[in-house]
Design a protein around this motif. Structure first.
Motif, PDB file in Angstrom:
ATOM      1  N   UNK A   1       0.847  -1.202   0.000  1.00  0.00           N
ATOM      2  CA  UNK A   1       0.000   0.000   0.000  1.00  0.00           C
ATOM      3  C   UNK A   1       0.884   1.254   0.000  1.00  0.00           C
ATOM      4  N   UNK A   2       2.145   1.113   0.416  1.00  0.00           N
ATOM      5  CA  UNK A   2       3.083   2.245   0.393  1.00  0.00           C
ATOM      6  C   UNK A   2       3.999   2.190  -0.831  1.00  0.00           C
ATOM      7  N   UNK A   3       3.730   1.323  -1.763  1.00  0.00           N
ATOM      8  CA  UNK A   3       4.637   1.166  -2.895  1.00  0.00           C
ATOM      9  C   UNK A   3       4.680   2.433  -3.752  1.00  0.00           C
TER      10      UNK A   3
ATOM     11  N   UNK B   1      -6.131   9.115   1.256  1.00  0.00           N
ATOM     12  CA  UNK B   1      -5.585  10.387   0.774  1.00  0.00           C
ATOM     13  C   UNK B   1      -4.450  10.183  -0.215  1.00  0.00           C
ATOM     14  N   UNK B   2      -4.453   9.067  -0.907  1.00  0.00           N
ATOM     15  CA  UNK B   2      -3.447   8.817  -1.946  1.00  0.00           C
ATOM     16  C   UNK B   2      -3.556   9.888  -3.030  1.00  0.00           C
ATOM     17  N   UNK B   3      -2.446  10.134  -3.717  1.00  0.00           N
ATOM     18  CA  UNK B   3      -2.495  11.176  -4.752  1.00  0.00           C
ATOM     19  C   UNK B   3      -3.204  10.704  -6.017  1.00  0.00           C
TER      20      UNK B   3
END
Lengths: 757, 657
Positions: free
Chosen positions: A433-435, A479-481
C-alpha cells in the motif's frame, strides 16, 4: 419501419445497378445484406421477390451488364444466394434462369471478374447461403460446380480458402446422410438417381482430400489438413469413419515428415480426432499418430504437440501439472527446486514476467479441480514469495492477487491459514500500500477489498483485519495522490466495515462517513466519488443499522444528485433504490399479516421526501444523460406500482411543493398540458408555453402543491421508459438511413461535394 | 607481463601490472569489513557499552579482559578499529611507477601505499574521484579522531590465542597482523599531493612505453575504467562499472574492444538484488514507517547512492503524501558532498548535464535543501540537536555501524519497534553490523543497492568487446557460496577466465611479439625495395638501432672511418660493419631448370620426388641437386667448376635482394 424501407428499395436497386455511379462502400453493402437476411428470415425469398420485382430486375441487369463493378457483382451473388436460401425462392430464381447464369461458372467469369477476390468470395458466400436445401444441393451437384470449389481450396486468399473449407464441410455434412442412407436401404428410384450426383460429389471431395494430403506441396497439404480438422469437428460419426479410412494412410506419412510447418495443423486434426469415437478404435491409430508426432519433431514442435495433447482433458494428473507449475514459478524468481536440478539451468527464466504471469494464471485456474487441494500450502507459499519479492512487476503482483483469491475461495479455514493471513499476507500488503507504483497500490487495495468480500462473515478474518492495523493503513490510503488508488481504498474500507460483526465504535463510523462525504464533495476526479457512493449503497444494504450513515443520507443525495458525473448520479439512484426498498418494504413486516398500513406508507414516503430522495428521482428523470433518466424513470415506476398496490384512498396525502424545485417547471408544464379543463388561465391549446407557467406560478389560485400520485400520473412514465430504452443511435443505425445514405451519395452532384468543403 | 594481486576483495581491488618495463598499480581499495570485529565508538557516553564484561577463556588461562569485551553474546575487540590493507610484502611498493584509480571507493588505502613505503610515483585519477575520495578519507579520519581511544589491542592477535582460544567469528578473521589503524589527515594530504588529474579519454604516456587512458565507467561521479596499451598490446582494466541510467556519465563500452587481456573486477556484490526493486522496497518501507509515526535510519556513505536515494525520495515523498517529513544528512563532509555533486556537471549523464544550461542544479536535492526538507549537519552535536524533529529520515555513516554518527542513532532509536533501519550499502553484512546492538526492537530492512554490473550484463559486455583473455577474482568463477545452484551467477567464458586471489602472481597468458621501430628519413630514402609478391616489397637495411626512453630508432651508420682519438672508445662500441650478403628468394621451376641443365650439357638427369621437393641425380657428373622449398643443395664433391656452373644456373632462377 420495413415498409418505409421497402419503398426506398427500387431506387436503391436502380442506383446499385447503375454502372456509371460509384458503388457504395463495402460496409454499406454488408449492412444492406444483413437487412435482407433479416427480411428473408421473417419472410421467404419467394414472397420478397414477388413483392419487390426490383430485386429480380437488379439481378438481371447485373448479369447482363458488361461493365459491372466487382463489388456490386459480389454483392449480387450473395444476395441471390440469400434469396435462394428457401426452397420457394430458389425455385423462382431457378425458373427465371438467374441461378444458372450467376453460379454456373461458364459465362461470366471470363469477363475477368473471377480474378477479383471479392467476386470469388461473393460467389462462395452466395453458394453457402443457397445450399440449405436438397434442390440447391441437386443444382450444385448437377452443374459440376464442385470442381471450381475444389480449385478455390488452394486460392491465394486466406478468406477464400477458409470459406471453401467451410462449404466443403457443409456439403459433406448435408449429403452424407443421404448418400450413406442410399447405400444401406434401397429407396425410390427417382431419389437414387438424384443421389448418384451427390455420391460422385462426395467421393470427389474425399478423394480430393486424400490427394491433397498425399501431395508433396505444402501449400496443398495445408488446406487439406484444415478441411479435415473442420470436418472432424463438425460432421457426424459415420462420415468421420469413412473419411478417416480415406486419409489415414497419407496422415501416417505426414506424421513422420520432419522440418516443416505442418505440425500445428496436424495436431489440430489429431486433436479433433481424439475428441471423437475414432480415438478409442485401435484401427484408427489416433494415439499412435500422436505418439509419432510427439517424438519425431524438434524441441519447439514437440512442445507444440505436447501442449495440444495436454489440452485433451483428463490425460495428465492435475497434481503433476500443479507441481510443474509451482516448480516453474520457483525457478522464475531464482529458487531452484532441487528435484529438477539435473535438467539444467534456466537463467533466462529468472525474472521473466511473461512466464510468471502465465504461471500464476495457471496456478489460479488449478483451483477448479478437487485434486489440487493437496497443493494448497505450496501454492500459498509460492504466491507469498511472489508478493514479497521486490522485483515482482506490478502486473505479476496483480496475477498473484488473482491466484491468491482463487485459492482462498477453495480452502477451508484453519488456524494455520489465519496465522498466514495476519503474519505474512497482511505485512506484505501493508508494504504494497506504500509502494511507489500506483498500480501496485491500486491492485493491492482491490485485492484487500475482494478478499474481504470473499471471506465475508468469517470472524477470524475480520478480527485479523481489525487488529493488524490494516484499517488505519486503508484510512491513510484514502488520501493517496492517485484517484484510482483513492477509489480502491474507499472500496476496500467500505468492504472492511460492511463485513464486520464487531461493534464498530461510533466515532470510527462517523469519521469514515464524514471522510467519504468530503470525498463526495471535494474530490476532483470521479472514481473516488463513484466508489464512495457504492460503499454507501453496500452499507445501506446490510441489515445492521449504520447510524452515522443514516444521519448523512440527505447530504449524500444532494451531493450525488448534483454531481457532474453521470455514473455518480446512477450510483446515487442505486442508493435511493436501496433506501426505497428498505423503507417501503419495511412496513409490511412491521405489522405482520396485514396489508401495509397507510400510516406506515405515509411515514416512509415522508421520510423519503425529507431525505430528498423523491426530489432526486424527479430531478434525475429530466437529466440530460439518458442512463440517468432511464434509471430514475424505472425507480419512479417502481414507486408508482408500490403506491397503487398499497394506497386504498386517492393517495392525495403526500403533496410536493412543486415550485420549490427547479424540476418543478417541467412537471407543471406537463400538468397543465394534461389538465387544460382545470385551468382558466391557460389557453385550450395542447401545448403550454413556459411563459404561461410563469403566470401560473404567480397566480395565487393555482395550487402550490401537487400530490405525488398526481405527479406520477401526469408524467407518462411508461412512454418515457420506452423512449429512453431506445438507444440514441437507433435512428442512425436503421436500414432506412442506410438506404438514404446510399441514395444520397449516388445523387450527390458535384456542386454538393464542393459545398461540403 | 605479470599481475601481482595484493587484495582478494573483488570490489576493493589492488593489483599491480608489470608491463613493458612499467609497474602500474590498479586501484588500492581498503577493506573496512575488519571494523566489524570491533566495538562501536559511541559519540556520546554509552552506559551500556562502557559496562561490558571483559573476556576470559573458559578455563581461565587466557585473560584478555582489557582488549576483548562480550557484547550481545559475541566477543568484540575494544580498541580503535583497524582496517585490512592490501598486501605489502608481495612486491616492493617503491618500484611502483604509477597508480591508476578507478573510483573513489577504490582509493581509500592510498596513504598506506604512498606513505612510508618509498613510493615516488604518480597517482592518476579524475577530478571527482580525487575530490570525493578526499572527502571520504577526511570523513573516516574525523570519525576516528573524534572519539580517540588510547588503547591499541594487539595481544588477541597472537596466533595461538586467536586461532585456538577465541570464539567465532573472531577466530576466523584472517591476516589480523596486517591490520592497521586509520591514517592521519597529514598522511592523507601527503598522499593526495601525488595525484595528477586526468579527464576521460585523455591519453597519458608512461615513459614512452605505454599509454594509459581513463574511460567513463558509469558507476559513480568520475568513475573510470582504464586502458593500458602499447603499439601492439592492449590491456583493459574494468573496475566498478554500471550500465544502469543513474547520475554518472554512461559507460564507454566500445573503447574496450580488441583487448588482449581484460582485468575484470568490481561486479555487483548482490547479484540477486535488482537495484530498481530495492529502490522500490526502500521507498515503501520508508513510507510505511513514517506513516506509522516512526523514524527511518539509513546508514550510508556520504557520496554515491545517497544522491540517487535523495532524488528518488524527492519524487516519492510527494506522491506518498509525506511531503513534510524532514530528511537529515549528518556527516563531517555532508555539505561538501552535496555541493560537489552539483558542480561536476561534465561528469554527469546527459540528462543532468543539460539541466546546467537552463540553468538548474543537476540534482534535485538542491531543491530539497532550499525548501528546508533536507538539512545537513556536520554532526549530531550543535545545531542538529535543537532543530531535529520527528518522525524523520536520517542519512548518516558509517555503514559498518562501528563509528560515525550512526552509532548514536542506533542507541537512540533501537529500542522502539516503530523505527526502521534500512541498509542500502552492499559492503557489509547487515547481521554482523547489527551484532553489538542486539537485542534490537527497531525494524530492520535490507535493501542493498549496488548498481555495478551483474553477471548477465557482464556476459553481454564481454560478448561485445571480445577480449582474448579475461582475468578476474576467483569469486567470479563459481556461484556464490550461499547459492551454489545458481550457475547463472558466475562467469562462464571460453577460454575460461584466469582467476586470482590475494597474493597471486599471474603470468598473463600472452606474449609480446612485436615492437615498433622508427626509420629515419635519410635511411628510408636509401632503401631499394623489390617486389617479391604482388603488393609486397622487401628491402635490406643496414643501420644502427638506437633504443632510448623505450623508443627505438634506426639510424644511418656513421660513415667516418677515421675517428679522432677522443672518440675512439666510443667508436669501438660500434659493431663491425659488414656489407650484407644479398638475400635470395623465389622458387625454381623444375621444367625450366631441367631445360637449362640440358642446354649446359647436362643431359642425364634422374628426377626423384621427395616430401619437400625434388632430388636431381646428375648421373654422368656424379652430382646431386636437392631442390626444396626453402633450400637448395648442390652436392658435387670433386668437380668445383661444375659446382660453380650449377650454382650459377640455380641463381639464374632466383631473385636477389
Amino acid at each position: 419501419m420495413d415498409s418505409e424501407c421497402l419503398s426506398l428499395l427500387p431506387s436503391v436497386c436502380e442506383v446499385l445497378a447503375d454502372s456509371k455511379l460509384l458503388p457504395p462502400d463495402d460496409t454499406s453493402l454488408e449492412k444492406l445484406l444483413d437487412w435482407f437476411k433479416d427480411l428473408t428470415s421473417q419472410d421467404d425469398g419467394q414472397s420478397l421477390l414477388q413483392h419487390q420485382p426490383c430485386l429480380l430486375q437488379f439481378l438481371y441487369s447485373v448479369m447482363e451488364s458488361e461493365v459491372v463493378d466487382p463489388i456490386i457483382f459480389s454483392f449480387s451473388l450473395k444476395l441471390a444466394g440469400l434469396l435462394a436460401a428457401e426452397e420457394s425462392g430458389f425455385c423462382l430464381l431457378q425458373e427465371k434462369g438467374v441461378l444458372v447464369s450467376m453460379f454456373v461458372p461458364d459465362g461470366w467469369h471470363v469477363l475477368g471478374l473471377w480474378k477479383n477476390a471479392s467476386v470469388r468470395c461473393g460467389w462462395l458466400q452466395g453458394l453457402w447461403n443457397m445450399l440449405q436445401h436438397p434442390p440447391a444441393m441437386d443444382f450444385f451437384c448437377r452443374n459440376g460446380i464442385i470442381t471450381l470449389v475444389l480449385n478455390l481450396q488452394n486460392d491465394e486468399s486466406l478468406f477464400i480458402t477458409s470459406l471453401t473449407n467451410q462449404i466443403l464441410a457443409h456439403i459433406l455434412n448435408c449429403s452424407m446422410p443421404r448418400v450413406l442412407g442410399n447405400d444401406t436401404d434401397s429407396t425410390a428410384e427417382g431419389q437414387a438417381l438424384v443421389s448418384s450426383d451427390w455420391v460422385s460429389v462426395t467421393t470427389e471431395i474425399m478423394s480430393h482430400m486424400s490427394r491433397s494430403l498425399a501431395s508433396e506441396d505444402q501449400a496443398v497439404i495445408l488446406p487439406g489438413l484444415r478441411l479435415l480438422a473442420i470436418v472432424l469437428t463438425q460432421c457426424g460419426d459415420p462420415l468421420k469413419r469413412l473419411l478417416w479410412k480415406h486419409v489415414l494412410e497419407p496422415l501416417e506419412v505426414l506424421a513422420i515428415r520432419k522440418g516443416d510447418s505442418l505440425t500445428p495443423p496436424m495436431m489440430a486434426v489429431l486433436q479433433a480426432a481424439a475428441r471423437t469415437p475414432l480415438y478409442i478404435q485401435p484401427e484408427c491409430r489416433v494415439e499412435a499418430l500422436m505418439n509419432v508426432m510427439l517424438y519425431s519433431r524438434n524441441t519447439n514442435e514437440s512442445v507444440l504437440c505436447a501442449a495440444s495433447i495436454l489440452l485433451l482433458e483428463k490425460c495428465v494428473s492435475i497434481r503433476l501439472i500443479g507441481s510443474a507449475v509451482i516448480s516453474l514459478l520457483r525457478i522464475c524468481i531464482g529458487h531452484y527446486p532441487s528435484t529438477i536440478l539435473q535438467v539444467g539451468n534456466f537463467p533466462h527464466l529468472i525474472g521473466c514476467c511473461k512466464i510468471q504471469r502465465c504461471g500464476l494464471d495457471v496456478l489460479g485456474s488449478l483451483t477448479v479441480y478437487e485434486e489440487s487441494m493437496d497443493l494448497i500450502q505450496e501454492a500459498f507459499a509460492i504466491i507469498l514469495q511472489y508478493m514479497q519479492s521486490p522485483d515482482s512487476h506490478a502486473t505479476v503482483l496483480k496475477k498473484a492477487h488473482q491466484a491468491a483469491l482463487k485459492w482462498f475461495s477453495i480452502c477451508s479455514p484453519s488456524t494455520d491459514l489465519w496465522r498466514f493471513v495476519s503474519n505474512d499476507l497482511f505485512s506484505v500488503l501493508k508494504k504494497h500500500v506504500c509502494d511507489g507504483r500506483w498500480e501496485v497500490r491500486d491492485s493491492t487495495l482491490e485485492f484487500i477489498a475482494q478478499l474481504t468480500s470473499a471471506l465475508k462473515g468469517n470472524s477470524e478474518y475480520t478480527e485479523a483485519l481489525h487488529t493488524n492495523g490494516m484499517i488505519s493503513v486503508l484510512f491513510t490510503a484514502l488520501s493517496d495522490v492517485e484517484a484510482y488508488v483513492q477509489a480502491s481504498a474507499v472500496a476496500a474500507l467500505g468492504e472492511a466495515l460492511t463485513t464486520t460483526n464487531l461493534p464498530l465504535c461510533t466515532s470510527l463510523q462517523e469519521e469514515i462517513v464524514s471522510h467519504l462525504l468530503t470525498v463526495l464533495a471535494q474530490d476532483a476526479e470521479s472514481f473516488p466519488r463513484r466508489a464512495a457512493l457504492k460503499v454507501f449503497t453496500s452499507w445501506l444494504k446490510i441489515p445492521q443499522t449504520f447510524a452515522a450513515l443514516d444521519q448523512s443520507l440527505s447530504s449524500v443525495f444532494s451531493l450525488g444528485g448534483n454531481d457532474c458525473d453521470w455514473e455518480v448520479k446512477i450510483h446515487t439512484l442505486e442508493l435511493a433504490d436501496v433506501l426505497m426498498e428498505k423503507s417501503l418494504s419495511h412496513c409490511p413486516y412491521a405489522v405482520q399479516g396485514y396489508e401495509p398500513s397507510e400510516r406506515c406508507t405515509e411515514q416512509a414516503l415522508n421520510k423519503l421526501m425529507d431525505l430528498g430522495t423523491l426530489g432526486l428521482l424527479f430531478k434525475c428523470l429530466f437529466d440530460c444523460d439518458r442512463p440517468v433518466s432511464q434509471k430514475a424513470c424505472a425507480l419512479l415506476l417502481k414507486l408508482r406500482a408500490f403506491m397503487k398496490q398499497t394506497s386504498h384512498t386517492d393517495g392525495n396525502d403526500l403533496a410536493l411543493e412543486i415550485c420549490r424545485y427547479n424540476w418543478g417547471e417541467e412537471i407543471l408544464h406537463r400538468y397543465c398540458s394534461k389538465r387544460p379543463e382545470q385551468s382558466d388561465c391557460v389557453s385550450n391549446d395542447d401545448e403550454v408555453s413556459y411563459e404561461q407557467i410563469d403566470i401560473v406560478k404567480c397566480d395565487p389560485c393555482w395550487p402550490k402543491e401537487i400530490s405525488l400520485c398526481k405527479i406520477l400520473d401526469v408524467l407518462d412514465l411508461d412512454e418515457m421508459q420506452h423512449t429512453l430504452s431506445l438507444s440514441s443511435d437507433h435512428v442512425i443505425n436503421s436500414p432506412r438511413s442506410l438506404m438514404e445514405d446510399i441514395l444520397f451519395v449516388a445523387h450527390q452532384s458535384e456542386d454538393n461535394v464542393v459545398d461540403c468543403y | 607481463m605479470k599481475l601481482y594481486c595484493l587484495s582478494g576483495h573483488p570490489t576493493l581491488p589492488c593489483n599491480v601490472l608489470k608491463f613493458k618495463s612499467t609497474t602500474i598499480m590498479l586501484d588500492c581499495g581498503l577493506d573496512t569489513t575488519s571494523a566489524l570485529y570491533y566495538l562501536p565508538l559511541p559519540l556520546v557516553h554509552s552506559p551500556r557499552l562502557s559496562k561490558l564484561p571483559g573476556w576470559v577463556s573458559k578455563d581461565g588461562t587466557v585473560n584478555l579482559e582489557k582488549e576483548l569485551k562480550e557484547c550481545a553474546g559475541r566477543v568484540f575487540v575494544d580498541s580503535q578499529p583497524e582496517f585490512c590493507l592490501p598486501e605489502r610484502e608481495l612486491l616492493d611498493l617503491s618500484t611502483v611507477d604509477v597508480i591508476l584509480i578507478s573510483n573513489y571507493h577504490c582509493m581509500m588505502a592510498l596513504p598506506y601505499i604512498t606513505e612510508h613505503t618509498g613510493f615516488s610515483g604518480t597517482v592518476y585519477a579524475t577530478e571527482p574521484t580525487f575530490q570525493i575520495g578526499r572527502l571520504l578519507m577526511e570523513e573516516l579520519v574525523t570519525f576516528m579522531e573524534r572519539v580517540p581511544k588510547a588503547q591499541s589491542a594487539t595481544c588477541w592477535k597472537t596466533k595461538e590465542i586467536q586461532r585456538r582460544m577465541l570464539p567465532g567469528p573472531l577466530k576466523d578473521a584472517v591476516d589480523v597482523w596486517s591490520w592497521r589503524t586509520c591514517y592521519s589527515m597529514q598522511e592523507v594530504n601527503s598522499a593526495l599531493s601525488r595525484v595528477q588529474l586526468v579527464g576521460y579519454w585523455q591519453k597519458v604516456e608512461l615513459f614512452g612505453a605505454v599509454q594509459v587512458t581513463p574511460l567513463s565507467s558509469g558507476y559513480s561521479l568520475g568513475s573510470s575504467n582504464w586502458i593500458i596499451q602499447s603499439h601492439f598490446e592492449k590491456v583493459s582494466y574494468v573496475s566498478g562499472s554500471s550500465l544502469l541510467t543513474t547520475h554518472p556519465q554512461p559507460m564507454d563500452q566500445s573503447s574496450l574492444k580488441n583487448s588482449d587481456v581484460l582485468i575484470l573486477t568490481g561486479l555487483t556484490q548482490i547479484p540477486t538484488a535488482n537495484p530498481d526493486g530495492m529502490l522500490g522496497e526502500f521507498c515503501s518501507n520508508l513510507a510505511m514507517t513514517i506513516r506509522a509515526g516512526g523514524n527511518v535510519l539509513v546508514p550510508c556513505y556520504s557520496s554515491g547512492v545517497i544522491y540517487d536515494l535523495l532524488e528518488c525520495l524527492y519524487q516519492f515523498m510527494d506522491s506518498a503524501n509525506l511531503g513534510t517529513t524532514p530528511f537529515y544528512f549528518i556527516s563531517p563532509v555532508a555539505n561538501s558532498s552535496l555541493e560537489f555533486s552539483q558542480i561536476f556537471a561534465e561528469w554527469l549523464c546527459q540528462n543532468k548535464q543539460s539541466k546546467v544550461y537552463l540553468p538548474e542544479p543537476p540534482f534535485p536535492h538542491a531543491e530539497l535543501i532550499q525548501t528546508n526538507r533536507l538539512k545537513h549537519y556536520t554532526s549530531i552535536h550543535g545545531e542538529f540537536s535543537s532543530e531535529f524533529r520527528q518522525p524523520c529520515v536520517v542519512f548518516t555513516g558509517h555503514p559498518s555501524l562501528r563509528f560515525g554518527d550512526v552509532v548514536h542513532f542506533l542507541e537512540l532509536w533501537g529500542k522502539s519497534s516503530l523505527n526502521t533501519i534500512i541498509f542500502t550499502e552492499p559492503d557489509f553484512s547487515y547481521l554482523d553490523a547489527l551484532a553489538p546492538y542486539q537485542p534490537l526492537a527497531m525494524k530492520c530492512v535490507y535493501c542493498p543497492i549496488d548498481t555495478r554490473l551483474n553477471f548477465h550484463q557482464v556476459a553481454k559486455l564481454l560478448k561485445e568487446v571480445q577480449p582474448l583473455h579475461v582475468v578476474c577474482p576467483e569469486q567470479y568463477t563459481q556461484p556464490p557460496p550461499a547459492q551454489s545452484h545458481r550457475s547463472d551467477l558466475m562467469l562462464e567464458l571460453q577460454p575460461p577466465p584466469v582467476a586470482y586471489r590475494r597474493c597471486s602472481v599471474l603470468g598473463l597468458p600472452f606474449r609480446r611479439r612485436h615492437e615498433r621501430i622508427q626509420l629515419l628519413p635519410e635511411l628510408a630514402k636509401a632503401l631499394v625495395p623489390s617486389e617479391i609478391k604482388p603488393g609486397i616489397s622487401v628491402a635490406t637495411v643496414s643501420a644502427v638501432l638506437q633504443s632510448k626512453d623505450n623508443k627505438h630508432v634506426l639510424q644511418v651508420r656513421p660513415s667516418s672511418p677515421y675517428p679522432s682519438k677522443k672518440r675512439k672508445r666510443l667508436l669501438e662500441e660500434v659493431p663491425e660493419l659488414l656489407t650484407p650478403k644479398p638475400l635470395l628468394s623465389g622458387a625454381i621451376p623444375l621444367d625450366a631448370f631441367l631445360a637449362s641443365l640440358h642446354k649446359s650439357g647436362v643431359t642425364e638427369v634422374k628426377v626423384e620426388e621427395t616430401a619437400g621437393g625434388h632430388i636431381l641425380h646428375l648421373q654422368a657428373e656424379d652430382a646431386l641437386i636437392q631442390l626444396e622449398e626453402d633450400a637448395t643443395h648442390i652436392v658435387c664433391d670433386t668437380n668445383e667448376p661444375l659446382r660453380a656452373t650449377l650454382r650459377d644456373l640455380v641463381l639464374r632462377f632466383l631473385h636477389k635482394l
